[in-house]
Motif scaffolding. Structure first.
Motif, PDB file in Angstrom:
ATOM      1  N   GLY A  92      14.626  33.455   3.128  1.00  0.00           N
ATOM      2  CA  GLY A  92      13.979  32.400   3.884  1.00  0.00           C
ATOM      3  C   GLY A  92      14.930  31.443   4.577  1.00  0.00           C
ATOM      4  N   TYR A  93      16.231  31.627   4.390  1.00  0.00           N
ATOM      5  CA  TYR A  93      17.212  30.704   4.962  1.00  0.00           C
ATOM      6  C   TYR A  93      17.126  30.672   6.486  1.00  0.00           C
ATOM      7  N   ALA A  94      16.827  31.803   7.101  1.00  0.00           N
ATOM      8  CA  ALA A  94      16.805  31.899   8.571  1.00  0.00           C
ATOM      9  C   ALA A  94      15.660  31.113   9.197  1.00  0.00           C
ATOM     10  N   THR A 113      24.115  32.221  11.134  1.00  0.00           N
ATOM     11  CA  THR A 113      24.976  33.157  10.396  1.00  0.00           C
ATOM     12  C   THR A 113      26.157  32.436   9.755  1.00  0.00           C
ATOM     13  N   ASN A 114      26.745  31.502  10.467  1.00  0.00           N
ATOM     14  CA  ASN A 114      27.868  30.748   9.906  1.00  0.00           C
ATOM     15  C   ASN A 114      27.435  29.959   8.673  1.00  0.00           C
ATOM     16  N   ASN A 115      26.355  29.218   8.792  1.00  0.00           N
ATOM     17  CA  ASN A 115      25.894  28.399   7.667  1.00  0.00           C
ATOM     18  C   ASN A 115      25.388  29.244   6.506  1.00  0.00           C
ATOM     19  N   HIS A 116      24.727  30.357   6.818  1.00  0.00           N
ATOM     20  CA  HIS A 116      24.173  31.198   5.755  1.00  0.00           C
ATOM     21  C   HIS A 116      25.293  31.804   4.912  1.00  0.00           C
ATOM     22  N   LYS A 117      26.303  32.384   5.566  1.00  0.00           N
ATOM     23  CA  LYS A 117      27.363  33.007   4.769  1.00  0.00           C
ATOM     24  C   LYS A 117      28.162  31.962   3.993  1.00  0.00           C
ATOM     25  N   GLN A 139      21.847  42.019   5.318  1.00  0.00           N
ATOM     26  CA  GLN A 139      20.551  42.565   5.714  1.00  0.00           C
ATOM     27  C   GLN A 139      19.788  41.599   6.627  1.00  0.00           C
ATOM     28  N   ASN A 140      20.331  40.404   6.853  1.00  0.00           N
ATOM     29  CA  ASN A 140      19.696  39.387   7.686  1.00  0.00           C
ATOM     30  C   ASN A 140      20.330  39.254   9.064  1.00  0.00           C
ATOM     31  N   ILE A 141      21.337  40.056   9.373  1.00  0.00           N
ATOM     32  CA  ILE A 141      21.995  39.930  10.673  1.00  0.00           C
ATOM     33  C   ILE A 141      21.393  40.923  11.663  1.00  0.00           C
TER      34      ILE A 141
END
Length: 171
Positions: free
Chosen positions: A38-40, A67-71, A139-141
């Protein structure tokens, strides 16, 4: 008069082409529910469902920020979780694991530990946890990665690899 009108149309056409070139495209990701944390959703401009998958649509800028913040968030959370599995005297240097982060280029989760901390059996067990964090990212990219590595390396020299573990995403 016709020349002025033609000139204005030509300028307008060139301006329209230049404006269109500067616009960002959209980026879409389709995420299996098992790996959707759910982060996206707070970065995406649109979300929808496609069966048991979640579809996120971003502008290019939103996608880069996401993507930067998620990783980075996943790396910090992983480091805390793995560290919590080990006793610590409270001294920062004796805490287990110096860092953990997701390396998109290597398609890997990197865990930096000190030589005296590394134990093959422990690393293998904990690499399963690290892989789950990794798949929440990979799996979210926009181009999902199905096979990743969890690499345990020397915290002071990443060229010294203690162990590498391969994992494949569940379909």
């Amino acid at each position: 008069m016709k020349r002025i009108f033609a000139f204005i149309l030509a300028v307008a056409a060139i301006a329209a082409v230049l404006c269109a070139c500067g616009k960002s495209g959209n980026v879409k990701t389709t995420v299996p529910s098992k790996y959707d944390d759910g982060y996206a959703s707070s970065y995406a401009k649109n979300t929808s469902n496609d069966g048991d998958k979640k579809v996120y649509e971003f502008t290019e800028d939103q996608y880069k920020e996401y993507t930067n913040n998620h990783k980075n968030t996943l790396g910090k959370d992983l480091q805390k979780e793995i560290g919590s599995l080990h006793e610590s005297s409270g001294d920062q240097k004796s805490a287990y694991g110096e860092y953990a982060y997701i390396n998109e280029e290597k398609k890997a989760v990197i865990v930096g530990v000190h030589t005296e901390q590394y134990d093959e059996a422990t690393a293998k067990k904990e690499s399963e946890i690290a892989a789950e964090y990794g798949f929440k990212y990979f799996q979210n990219i926009k181009d999902p990665v199905n096979t990743i590595s969890v690499i345990y390396c020397d915290a002071n020299n990443q060229d010294t690899v203690f162990g590498t573990f391969e994992y494949t995403a569940e379909k």
